[in-house]
Every structure is written in C-alpha cells, then in structure tokens.
Design a protein around this motif. Structure first.
Motif, PDB file in Angstrom:
ATOM      1  N   ALA A   1      20.401  13.705  59.052  1.00 33.10           N
ATOM      2  CA  ALA A   1      21.024  14.179  60.298  1.00 33.10           C
ATOM      3  C   ALA A   1      20.016  14.984  61.124  1.00 33.10           C
ATOM      4  N   ALA A   2      19.210  15.779  60.446  1.00 30.36           N
ATOM      5  CA  ALA A   2      18.195  16.565  61.146  1.00 30.36           C
ATOM      6  C   ALA A   2      17.202  15.663  61.873  1.00 30.36           C
ATOM      7  N   LYS A   3      16.826  14.535  61.226  1.00 29.87           N
ATOM      8  CA  LYS A   3      15.892  13.600  61.861  1.00 29.87           C
ATOM      9  C   LYS A   3      16.520  12.971  63.104  1.00 29.87           C
ATOM     10  N   VAL A   4      17.790  12.565  62.980  1.00 29.61           N
ATOM     11  CA  VAL A   4      18.484  11.927  64.109  1.00 29.61           C
ATOM     12  C   VAL A   4      18.596  12.892  65.282  1.00 29.61           C
ATOM     13  N   LEU A   5      18.898  14.153  64.984  1.00 27.04           N
ATOM     14  CA  LEU A   5      19.141  15.150  66.028  1.00 27.04           C
ATOM     15  C   LEU A   5      17.869  15.860  66.475  1.00 27.04           C
TER      16      LEU A   5
ATOM     17  N   LEU B   1      16.252  18.087  64.801  1.00 27.42           N
ATOM     18  CA  LEU B   1      16.399  19.479  64.408  1.00 27.42           C
ATOM     19  C   LEU B   1      15.786  19.670  63.031  1.00 27.42           C
ATOM     20  N   THR B   2      15.698  20.903  62.585  1.00 30.63           N
ATOM     21  CA  THR B   2      15.288  21.174  61.214  1.00 30.63           C
ATOM     22  C   THR B   2      16.510  21.077  60.302  1.00 30.63           C
ATOM     23  N   GLN B   3      16.258  20.825  59.012  1.00 31.23           N
ATOM     24  CA  GLN B   3      17.376  20.746  58.066  1.00 31.23           C
ATOM     25  C   GLN B   3      18.143  22.067  57.968  1.00 31.23           C
ATOM     26  N   PRO B   4      17.448  23.234  57.966  1.00 35.76           N
ATOM     27  CA  PRO B   4      18.192  24.499  57.959  1.00 35.76           C
ATOM     28  C   PRO B   4      19.070  24.681  59.192  1.00 35.76           C
ATOM     29  N   ALA B   5      18.623  24.169  60.353  1.00 38.95           N
ATOM     30  CA  ALA B   5      19.444  24.291  61.565  1.00 38.95           C
ATOM     31  C   ALA B   5      20.725  23.478  61.439  1.00 38.95           C
ATOM     32  N   VAL B   6      20.622  22.283  60.859  1.00 35.47           N
ATOM     33  CA  VAL B   6      21.804  21.454  60.646  1.00 35.47           C
ATOM     34  C   VAL B   6      22.762  22.148  59.688  1.00 35.47           C
ATOM     35  N   SER B   7      22.230  22.679  58.601  1.00 32.26           N
ATOM     36  CA  SER B   7      23.063  23.390  57.634  1.00 32.26           C
ATOM     37  C   SER B   7      23.763  24.579  58.274  1.00 32.26           C
ATOM     38  N   LYS B   8      23.060  25.281  59.155  1.00 32.51           N
ATOM     39  CA  LYS B   8      23.632  26.432  59.841  1.00 32.51           C
ATOM     40  C   LYS B   8      24.775  26.017  60.759  1.00 32.51           C
ATOM     41  N   HIS B   9      24.586  24.910  61.499  1.00 26.59           N
ATOM     42  CA  HIS B   9      25.643  24.417  62.385  1.00 26.59           C
ATOM     43  C   HIS B   9      26.915  24.130  61.590  1.00 26.59           C
TER      44      HIS B   9
END
Length: 296
Positions: A21-25, A27-35
């Motif tokens: 998901a981070a690659k698609v968006l 974003l970083t993986q921690p940012a996705v987890s935070k969202h």
C-alpha cells in the motif's frame, strides 16, 4: 473527496499489505500504519488483524470497505459530471479594460455557443483591482494586460498586442516620423493609475527620457472618453491597436509614428488554482487564441 485516511484504508484492503500500500500511495510504510491506526482510533473499530502472519480484514473492516468504496465511486461520478458538456458550469472571470472591451467578447461568445449551459459572470476592472479579487478567490481566473506576480499565479499567453500612439487628423504629429521629445508640446491622455496600460505607457515614456514633470498629462479611466478627446484634438494617447481599429479605418484618428519602435505587449490568462471553470477555459483555449470571425 475522501479523506486521505480512507484512501489509505481502501489501498490496504486491496493489497492486504502495508508495504505494498505504501508503494501504491508513494508513502512510507510507517505513514500507512499511522493512517490506519488513526482511523481505527477515530472509529473505535479494529479494521485489520493478522491471521497466521497474514494481514486480513475484520468483519467491521469489510463492512467499511463496501461503504467507502461506494462513496468513492459516487464521488468520482459526481466529479466527472463537472467536466461534462451538459453540466451547468458557472465561470467567474475578470478582464482588464482593453481585453474586456475589445478582445474577449468573441471568444466567450464562441465558448457559450459550444457549451450553452455555461453560466458566465464577467467582471471588467483595472489590473490592480482584478488581482486583488483573484487573491481573495472572488474570481476563478482572469485575462490581464498588466504586470502580475508570476510566482503567485499560474498563467499562459493569451495574445500579443501592439501599442500605438494616436492623434487627431488635424494634429501635425500624424505626418511623417515623430520623436518622443515632440510630445513635450502635447497634452498626453493616459489611463488611470493602477491600470496595466497606464503603467506600460509610463514605462515607455520614461525609457525615452520623458517624466511627469516634462509633460502635460491627463488621466482618464474610460476608453471612449479618451478616444473622443483625441478625435477632438485635445491631446494624444497611447492605446492598444485593437482598441482603435475602427477609428483608424474611418479616418477619425491617425497613428503617430516614432523613430523608436513601440513595444508589443503580452497579455495573459491567469489563475491561482485549477477548478472546473478554469479547466473549461483551458480545454477550449483554441477559442481564445484564434479569436474566430464566426460571429461576423
């Protein structure tokens, strides 16, 4: 438009991986987890869980996925309708005086013929006032002849317009070649302070060694009054060629020719941010560049 937390949620549902998901968006993986963590906290629900080290969607997450997917689809349909030819689109546009009085009616008439449901609100102002209204988002976009901050506005060239000097047929300046120094013996009729044309003419005069204390100047904020005064030999004026075509053709005015070439001025279409109204004009900018004679 969906909140970015929900867009992240949909992407995680589709990929079943925070990393993907981070690659698609982008974003970083921690940012996705935070969202996702923020969304779960806001809703008071667990949306994802790990089963045998694989990410899976909970029953609450599945329900939310169906709901948010439907909202996203309906939103996209609604947004696309804003760009359809049948949608009643309102355009709030400003033009400076030369453009508003002489250059813009034909292309906008063609735009209205092409898109009959367009609701056009046209405001004619000097450059200073028009930029003020654009900055306050009272207007979607504008066509300007004066200077503007090119870092603050997105812009594209509308047209190039020659500047000319005109006088009465009785004025001897209309015969032969004139020097700028001869203007010291003439009344010069200028646009009001704050206008793009007025500022341009002042620059031209000053670049040729003529300043206010050298000249007998009159400031008038109306083109027709300016032209009437010149026709009656009450002074000379610097105007854009398009604004005096008729008077030159029928002999009411004569062009004053200088040894030094007068500038050809660039006029621009400007806006601060894109919206459906701005996009409508950009997608049909051929009408504004070509100025077709289809209404003649």
């Amino acid at each position: 438009m969906l909140d970015y937390h929900y867009l992240t949620f949909l992407t995680v549902c589709d990929t079943l991986s925070y990393t993907e998901a981070a690659k698609v968006l982008n974003l970083t993986q921690p940012a996705v987890s935070k969202h996702i963590a923020q969304l779960q906290e806001e809703l008071g629900l667990t949306l994802f869980e790990y089963k045998q080290k694989r990410l899976s969607i909970t029953s609450a997450g599945q329900y939310l996925y169906k709901l948010v997917s439907k909202m996203k689809k309906e939103g996209e349909v609604g947004l696309s309708s804003l760009f359809s030819d049948e949608y009643p689109l309102e355009i709030n546009v400003g033009c400076t005086f030369t453009i508003g009085n002489y250059l813009i009616s034909r292309p906008f008439a063609q735009l209205l013929l092409r898109f009959p449901n367009t609701r056009l609100n046209l405001q004619v102002e000097n450059t200073r006032n028009l930029l003020h209204d654009l900055n306050l988002d009272r207007l979607d976009c504008g066509f300007v002849e004066g200077d503007f901050d090119r870092r603050a506005f997105q812009h594209r060239l509308f047209r190039k317009e020659p500047l000319i000097c005109v006088c009465s047929p009785e004025n001897l300046l209309g015969e032969g070649i004139t020097s700028f120094q001869q203007l010291q013996n003439q009344r010069i009729i200028l646009r009001e302070p704050g206008s793009g044309l007025g500022n341009l003419v002042n620059q031209v005069l000053q670049s040729n060694g003529l300043f206010d204390h050298h000249l007998n100047c009159m400031h008038i904020g109306n083109y027709q009054v300016m032209k009437d005064f010149v026709v009656n030999d009450l002074g000379v004026a610097f105007l854009y060629a398009s604004s005096v075509e008729e008077e030159l053709a029928n002999g009411d005015l004569r062009q004053v020719h200088f040894k030094e070439a007068l500038p050809v001025h660039e006029m621009f279409f400007i806006y601060r941010r894109e919206n459906p109204a701005v996009e409508q004009i950009i997608r049909n900018f051929d009408l504004f560049e070509m100025l077709p004679d289809l209404l003649d």
